[in-house]
Design a protein around this motif. Structure first.
Motif, PDB file in Angstrom:
ATOM      1  N   VAL A  99       0.830  -1.206   0.000  1.00 52.62           N
ATOM      2  CA  VAL A  99       0.000   0.000   0.000  1.00 52.62           C
ATOM      3  C   VAL A  99       0.866   1.259   0.000  1.00 52.62           C
ATOM      4  O   VAL A  99       0.589   2.221  -0.744  1.00 52.62           O
ATOM      5  CB  VAL A  99      -0.953  -0.014   1.208  1.00 52.62           C
ATOM      6  CG1 VAL A  99      -1.596   1.355   1.393  1.00 52.62           C
ATOM      7  CG2 VAL A  99      -2.026  -1.074   1.021  1.00 52.62           C
ATOM      8  N   VAL A 100       1.908   1.279   0.814  1.00 53.60           N
ATOM      9  CA  VAL A 100       2.774   2.468   0.876  1.00 53.60           C
ATOM     10  C   VAL A 100       3.490   2.661  -0.457  1.00 53.60           C
ATOM     11  O   VAL A 100       3.645   3.790  -0.945  1.00 53.60           O
ATOM     12  CB  VAL A 100       3.780   2.346   2.029  1.00 53.60           C
ATOM     13  CG1 VAL A 100       4.795   3.485   1.978  1.00 53.60           C
ATOM     14  CG2 VAL A 100       3.057   2.365   3.368  1.00 53.60           C
TER      15      VAL A 100
ATOM     16  N   TYR B 115      -2.309  14.839 -10.997  1.00 52.32           N
ATOM     17  CA  TYR B 115      -3.285  15.489 -10.120  1.00 52.32           C
ATOM     18  C   TYR B 115      -3.099  15.120  -8.648  1.00 52.32           C
ATOM     19  O   TYR B 115      -3.996  15.313  -7.846  1.00 52.32           O
ATOM     20  CB  TYR B 115      -4.701  15.143 -10.580  1.00 52.32           C
ATOM     21  CG  TYR B 115      -4.982  15.630 -11.985  1.00 52.32           C
ATOM     22  CD1 TYR B 115      -5.152  16.981 -12.239  1.00 52.32           C
ATOM     23  CD2 TYR B 115      -5.044  14.734 -13.049  1.00 52.32           C
ATOM     24  CE1 TYR B 115      -5.393  17.443 -13.524  1.00 52.32           C
ATOM     25  CE2 TYR B 115      -5.288  15.179 -14.343  1.00 52.32           C
ATOM     26  CZ  TYR B 115      -5.456  16.527 -14.577  1.00 52.32           C
ATOM     27  OH  TYR B 115      -5.690  16.983 -15.850  1.00 52.32           O
ATOM     28  N   TYR B 116      -1.962  14.551  -8.317  1.00 52.54           N
ATOM     29  CA  TYR B 116      -1.670  14.196  -6.931  1.00 52.54           C
ATOM     30  C   TYR B 116      -0.378  14.866  -6.492  1.00 52.54           C
ATOM     31  O   TYR B 116       0.442  15.295  -7.306  1.00 52.54           O
ATOM     32  CB  TYR B 116      -1.530  12.676  -6.780  1.00 52.54           C
ATOM     33  CG  TYR B 116      -2.838  11.959  -6.525  1.00 52.54           C
ATOM     34  CD1 TYR B 116      -3.274  11.698  -5.232  1.00 52.54           C
ATOM     35  CD2 TYR B 116      -3.638  11.537  -7.574  1.00 52.54           C
ATOM     36  CE1 TYR B 116      -4.468  11.040  -4.985  1.00 52.54           C
ATOM     37  CE2 TYR B 116      -4.837  10.882  -7.362  1.00 52.54           C
ATOM     38  CZ  TYR B 116      -5.246  10.636  -6.064  1.00 52.54           C
ATOM     39  OH  TYR B 116      -6.435   9.989  -5.826  1.00 52.54           O
ATOM     40  N   ASN B 117      -0.211  14.934  -5.188  1.00 58.79           N
ATOM     41  CA  ASN B 117       1.073  15.297  -4.597  1.00 58.79           C
ATOM     42  C   ASN B 117       1.319  14.370  -3.424  1.00 58.79           C
ATOM     43  O   ASN B 117       0.496  13.493  -3.129  1.00 58.79           O
ATOM     44  CB  ASN B 117       1.090  16.776  -4.165  1.00 58.79           C
ATOM     45  CG  ASN B 117      -0.048  17.095  -3.205  1.00 58.79           C
ATOM     46  OD1 ASN B 117      -0.378  16.303  -2.315  1.00 58.79           O
ATOM     47  ND2 ASN B 117      -0.664  18.267  -3.386  1.00 58.79           N
ATOM     48  N   ARG B 118       2.436  14.542  -2.737  1.00 59.88           N
ATOM     49  CA  ARG B 118       2.794  13.605  -1.678  1.00 59.88           C
ATOM     50  C   ARG B 118       1.796  13.644  -0.516  1.00 59.88           C
ATOM     51  O   ARG B 118       1.487  12.614   0.088  1.00 59.88           O
ATOM     52  CB  ARG B 118       4.206  13.917  -1.170  1.00 59.88           C
ATOM     53  CG  ARG B 118       4.815  12.808  -0.332  1.00 59.88           C
ATOM     54  CD  ARG B 118       6.311  12.982  -0.235  1.00 59.88           C
ATOM     55  NE  ARG B 118       6.964  12.862  -1.521  1.00 59.88           N
ATOM     56  CZ  ARG B 118       7.226  11.704  -2.122  1.00 59.88           C
ATOM     57  NH1 ARG B 118       6.854  10.571  -1.554  1.00 59.88           N
ATOM     58  NH2 ARG B 118       7.841  11.680  -3.279  1.00 59.88           N
ATOM     59  N   VAL B 119       1.265  14.805  -0.215  1.00 63.44           N
ATOM     60  CA  VAL B 119       0.298  14.923   0.888  1.00 63.44           C
ATOM     61  C   VAL B 119      -0.995  14.182   0.546  1.00 63.44           C
ATOM     62  O   VAL B 119      -1.524  13.413   1.356  1.00 63.44           O
ATOM     63  CB  VAL B 119      -0.004  16.408   1.198  1.00 63.44           C
ATOM     64  CG1 VAL B 119      -1.116  16.524   2.236  1.00 63.44           C
ATOM     65  CG2 VAL B 119       1.253  17.115   1.679  1.00 63.44           C
ATOM     66  N   LYS B 120      -1.516  14.415  -0.672  1.00 62.97           N
ATOM     67  CA  LYS B 120      -2.747  13.739  -1.085  1.00 62.97           C
ATOM     68  C   LYS B 120      -2.546  12.229  -1.171  1.00 62.97           C
ATOM     69  O   LYS B 120      -3.427  11.445  -0.806  1.00 62.97           O
ATOM     70  CB  LYS B 120      -3.208  14.279  -2.437  1.00 62.97           C
ATOM     71  CG  LYS B 120      -3.762  15.691  -2.396  1.00 62.97           C
ATOM     72  CD  LYS B 120      -4.243  16.122  -3.782  1.00 62.97           C
ATOM     73  CE  LYS B 120      -4.841  17.521  -3.754  1.00 62.97           C
ATOM     74  NZ  LYS B 120      -5.300  17.941  -5.106  1.00 62.97           N
ATOM     75  N   ALA B 121      -1.388  11.825  -1.660  1.00 61.41           N
ATOM     76  CA  ALA B 121      -1.107  10.390  -1.784  1.00 61.41           C
ATOM     77  C   ALA B 121      -1.045   9.724  -0.415  1.00 61.41           C
ATOM     78  O   ALA B 121      -1.584   8.625  -0.214  1.00 61.41           O
ATOM     79  CB  ALA B 121       0.207  10.183  -2.532  1.00 61.41           C
ATOM     80  N   ALA B 122      -0.405  10.385   0.545  1.00 59.09           N
ATOM     81  CA  ALA B 122      -0.306   9.823   1.892  1.00 59.09           C
ATOM     82  C   ALA B 122      -1.678   9.670   2.528  1.00 59.09           C
ATOM     83  O   ALA B 122      -1.939   8.702   3.251  1.00 59.09           O
ATOM     84  CB  ALA B 122       0.581  10.706   2.762  1.00 59.09           C
ATOM     85  N   ALA B 123      -2.569  10.605   2.234  1.00 62.18           N
ATOM     86  CA  ALA B 123      -3.913  10.572   2.824  1.00 62.18           C
ATOM     87  C   ALA B 123      -4.726   9.373   2.335  1.00 62.18           C
ATOM     88  O   ALA B 123      -5.720   9.009   2.963  1.00 62.18           O
ATOM     89  CB  ALA B 123      -4.655  11.872   2.507  1.00 62.18           C
ATOM     90  N   THR B 124      -4.302   8.767   1.227  1.00 64.14           N
ATOM     91  CA  THR B 124      -5.041   7.599   0.704  1.00 64.14           C
ATOM     92  C   THR B 124      -4.663   6.304   1.406  1.00 64.14           C
ATOM     93  O   THR B 124      -5.342   5.287   1.228  1.00 64.14           O
ATOM     94  CB  THR B 124      -4.781   7.417  -0.800  1.00 64.14           C
ATOM     95  OG1 THR B 124      -3.407   7.028  -1.023  1.00 64.14           O
ATOM     96  CG2 THR B 124      -5.085   8.681  -1.576  1.00 64.14           C
ATOM     97  N   ILE B 125      -3.587   6.311   2.194  1.00 62.86           N
ATOM     98  CA  ILE B 125      -3.058   5.062   2.765  1.00 62.86           C
ATOM     99  C   ILE B 125      -4.058   4.351   3.676  1.00 62.86           C
ATOM    100  O   ILE B 125      -4.263   3.121   3.540  1.00 62.86           O
ATOM    101  CB  ILE B 125      -1.724   5.331   3.494  1.00 62.86           C
ATOM    102  CG1 ILE B 125      -0.645   5.668   2.458  1.00 62.86           C
ATOM    103  CG2 ILE B 125      -1.298   4.133   4.337  1.00 62.86           C
ATOM    104  CD1 ILE B 125       0.707   6.039   3.052  1.00 62.86           C
ATOM    105  N   PRO B 126      -4.740   5.030   4.618  1.00 61.89           N
ATOM    106  CA  PRO B 126      -5.707   4.311   5.461  1.00 61.89           C
ATOM    107  C   PRO B 126      -6.794   3.614   4.650  1.00 61.89           C
ATOM    108  O   PRO B 126      -7.118   2.443   4.908  1.00 61.89           O
ATOM    109  CB  PRO B 126      -6.297   5.424   6.349  1.00 61.89           C
ATOM    110  CG  PRO B 126      -5.235   6.474   6.402  1.00 61.89           C
ATOM    111  CD  PRO B 126      -4.612   6.449   5.029  1.00 61.89           C
TER     112      PRO B 126
END
Length: 343
Positions: free
Chosen positions: A186-187, A198-209
């Motif tokens: 997942v990570v 259309y993504y950045n590192r913050v948005k991508a991290a928020a998808t992990i849960p």
């Protein structure tokens, strides 16, 4: 200092009947003793000394013992400046507080208390399994945290809590090492997502849960067999994990279902006749289906593979039964389609 001395004396006036504490507390104290020996009983220890207790959240395990009244603070063994006045109250720097094992009943010294813990006959199946879940969650979350750091993902407290809840539920079924694989996958997927337009590192991290939850749902729905991941060299198991292995034969490769049964067996809560009765019908149905589909040999070979992989008998039977039903449904669908085309 007189105030601190009185504070210490007040604590020491309390004694603990260690024969009456819970099985989970016994295991935690025994693991803590292994992590800080000999400081638990005579030299004093700080939170930093307890890092060997578990891969993560070791401070929460220590707080559990402190809240239960099993540890006392010893100001005389703390670094200068640990305690200070703030108004009319004495405050402390938590990381520097020195702890000791709370005294036992009259005439029982601390070393005798530790020896008595090793002789405990465990009976609390549910309490021990919940402690195992606490430890297993810490083991998975440590690996997940390291992976997030490696890929530069930052998660908020609420997101970490959401992941912990998801993993705790999953650990009723899967092993720690299988969930390491889920964390890695997942990570890594989130890291790939971060490079999209259309993504950045913050948005991508928020998808992990959400990715963890959805992937586990897919694993269950499609009966995907999760891979077993090896323990990272930089992440030792901790003394609590060593104790679970020593006492209950449970480690990072043990499924949640198998852990439940092993703890039940060790606590005298397992009833072989009841378990056999529960397995009787599923096994009979499986063999009937296997013979009807002329799949007896493949079923037995698959059963042996799953047992070697760490599945208990019940889970192996259920897994094979589900696979047979899917194959039978696919064959039936194919035959129906073929008949329709011919007509």
């Amino acid at each position: 200092m007189s105030v601190l001395a009185e504070y210490r004396r007040t604590q020491a006036c309390h004694v603990v009947d260690y024969s009456a504490i819970t099985d989970a507390q016994v295991l935690l104290l025994s693991a803590l003793d292994k992590a800080v020996t000999p400081r638990l009983t005579n030299a004093g220890f700080t939170l930093a000394d307890c890092r060997g207790l578990a891969p993560r959240y070791f401070d929460e395990f220590v707080e559990t013992l402190k809240s239960a009244g099993l540890l006392l603070e010893d100001p005389s063994k703390a670094k200068p400046g640990t305690y200070y006045w703030k108004g009319d109250e004495v405050w402390q720097i938590s990381a520097q507080v020195a702890y000791l094992l709370m005294p036992g009943s009259a005439g029982v010294n601390a070393n005798e208390v530790i020896r008595s813990l090793s002789a405990r006959v465990y009976t609390d199946r549910d309490g021990i399994f919940n402690l195992w879940l606490d430890y297993a969650v810490a083991d998975v979350m440590c690996y997940l945290g390291d992976q997030c750091k490696w890929y530069g993902h930052e998660l908020g407290e609420q997101e970490w809590d959401e992941i912990k809840s998801t993993l705790r539920a999953a650990l009723h079924t899967y092993s720690v090492s299988q969930l390491w694989f889920v964390a890695w996958k997942v990570v890594k997927d989130a890291a790939s997502l971060a490079s999209h337009q259309y993504y950045n590192r913050v948005k991508a991290a928020a998808t992990i849960p959400g990715k963890i939850r959805r992937y586990l749902e897919r694993v269950k729905r499609e009966s995907i067999e999760l891979r077993y991941w090896s323990r990272p060299e930089q992440q030792p198991g901790g003394t609590l994990g060593m104790l679970f292995d020593e006492v209950f034969d449970i480690d990072e490769d043990t499924s949640g279902v198998a852990a439940t049964l092993r703890i039940a067996r060790a606590t005298g809560q397992e009833h072989a006749d009841e378990i056999d009765a529960q397995l009787c019908a599923p096994i009979r149905d499986l063999m009937i289906d296997a013979l009807a589909l002329d799949a007896g040999t493949s079923v037995m070979l698959r059963f042996a593979e799953l047992i070697r992989a760490g599945y208990d008998v019940g889970c192996a039977v259920e897994e094979i039964g589900d696979s047979l039903q899917r194959e039978h449904a696919d064959d039936h669908s194919a035959q129906s389609s073929s008949a329709g085309q011919q007509s």
